[in-house]
Design a protein around this motif. Sequence first.
Motif, PDB file in Angstrom:
ATOM      1  N   VAL A  52       1.660   6.689  -6.992  1.00 30.06           N
ATOM      2  CA  VAL A  52       0.358   7.767  -7.243  1.00 30.06           C
ATOM      3  C   VAL A  52       0.711   9.048  -6.962  1.00 30.06           C
ATOM      4  O   VAL A  52       0.533  10.004  -8.014  1.00 30.06           O
ATOM      5  CB  VAL A  52      -0.838   7.162  -6.479  1.00 30.06           C
ATOM      6  N   ARG A  53       1.481   9.178  -5.841  1.00 31.40           N
ATOM      7  CA  ARG A  53       1.965  10.659  -5.561  1.00 31.40           C
ATOM      8  C   ARG A  53       2.879  11.379  -6.493  1.00 31.40           C
ATOM      9  O   ARG A  53       2.930  12.328  -6.663  1.00 31.40           O
ATOM     10  CB  ARG A  53       2.247  10.799  -4.158  1.00 31.40           C
ATOM     11  N   VAL A  66       0.870  -1.265  -0.017  1.00 32.25           N
ATOM     12  CA  VAL A  66       0.124   0.079  -0.150  1.00 32.25           C
ATOM     13  C   VAL A  66       0.764   1.353   0.152  1.00 32.25           C
ATOM     14  O   VAL A  66       0.606   2.179  -0.627  1.00 32.25           O
ATOM     15  CB  VAL A  66      -1.084   0.164   1.178  1.00 32.25           C
ATOM     16  N   VAL A  67       2.002   1.169   0.710  1.00 32.32           N
ATOM     17  CA  VAL A  67       2.790   2.384   0.911  1.00 32.32           C
ATOM     18  C   VAL A  67       3.502   2.507  -0.561  1.00 32.32           C
ATOM     19  O   VAL A  67       3.716   3.776  -1.127  1.00 32.32           O
ATOM     20  CB  VAL A  67       3.751   2.173   1.825  1.00 32.32           C
ATOM     21  N   PHE A  78       2.370   1.505  -3.486  1.00 37.76           N
ATOM     22  CA  PHE A  78       1.234   2.072  -4.245  1.00 37.76           C
ATOM     23  C   PHE A  78       1.058   3.758  -4.287  1.00 37.76           C
ATOM     24  O   PHE A  78       0.930   4.446  -5.068  1.00 37.76           O
ATOM     25  CB  PHE A  78      -0.075   1.423  -4.194  1.00 37.76           C
ATOM     26  N   PHE A  79       0.581   4.332  -2.895  1.00 37.94           N
ATOM     27  CA  PHE A  79       0.604   5.725  -2.671  1.00 37.94           C
ATOM     28  C   PHE A  79       1.765   6.286  -2.964  1.00 37.94           C
ATOM     29  O   PHE A  79       1.635   7.570  -3.727  1.00 37.94           O
ATOM     30  CB  PHE A  79      -0.038   5.878  -1.124  1.00 37.94           C
ATOM     31  N   TRP A  80       2.910   5.893  -3.009  1.00 38.67           N
ATOM     32  CA  TRP A  80       4.121   6.729  -3.482  1.00 38.67           C
ATOM     33  C   TRP A  80       4.169   6.757  -4.874  1.00 38.67           C
ATOM     34  O   TRP A  80       4.371   7.670  -5.500  1.00 38.67           O
ATOM     35  CB  TRP A  80       5.308   5.822  -2.881  1.00 38.67           C
TER      36      TRP A  80
END
Length: 57
Positions: A26-27, A19-20, A22-24
């Motif tokens: 996307v960001r 999850v970390v 993935f969010f990295w």
Amino acid sequence: MESLYLLIPIAIVFVIIAVVIFFWAVRSDQFEDLERQGMNILLDEDKPKRDKDDDGA
């Protein structure tokens, strides 16, 4: 049964890491413009290079 006490926390850690990441991604705009790279090969308009030794005959 005792192995579950080890495997479940390991699985939870892997999920948190995923999850970390993935969010990295996307960001940091890793998912921006997914179509451009696939279309570059179709829209390639480079002219072929000519050798200096080629006299055109």
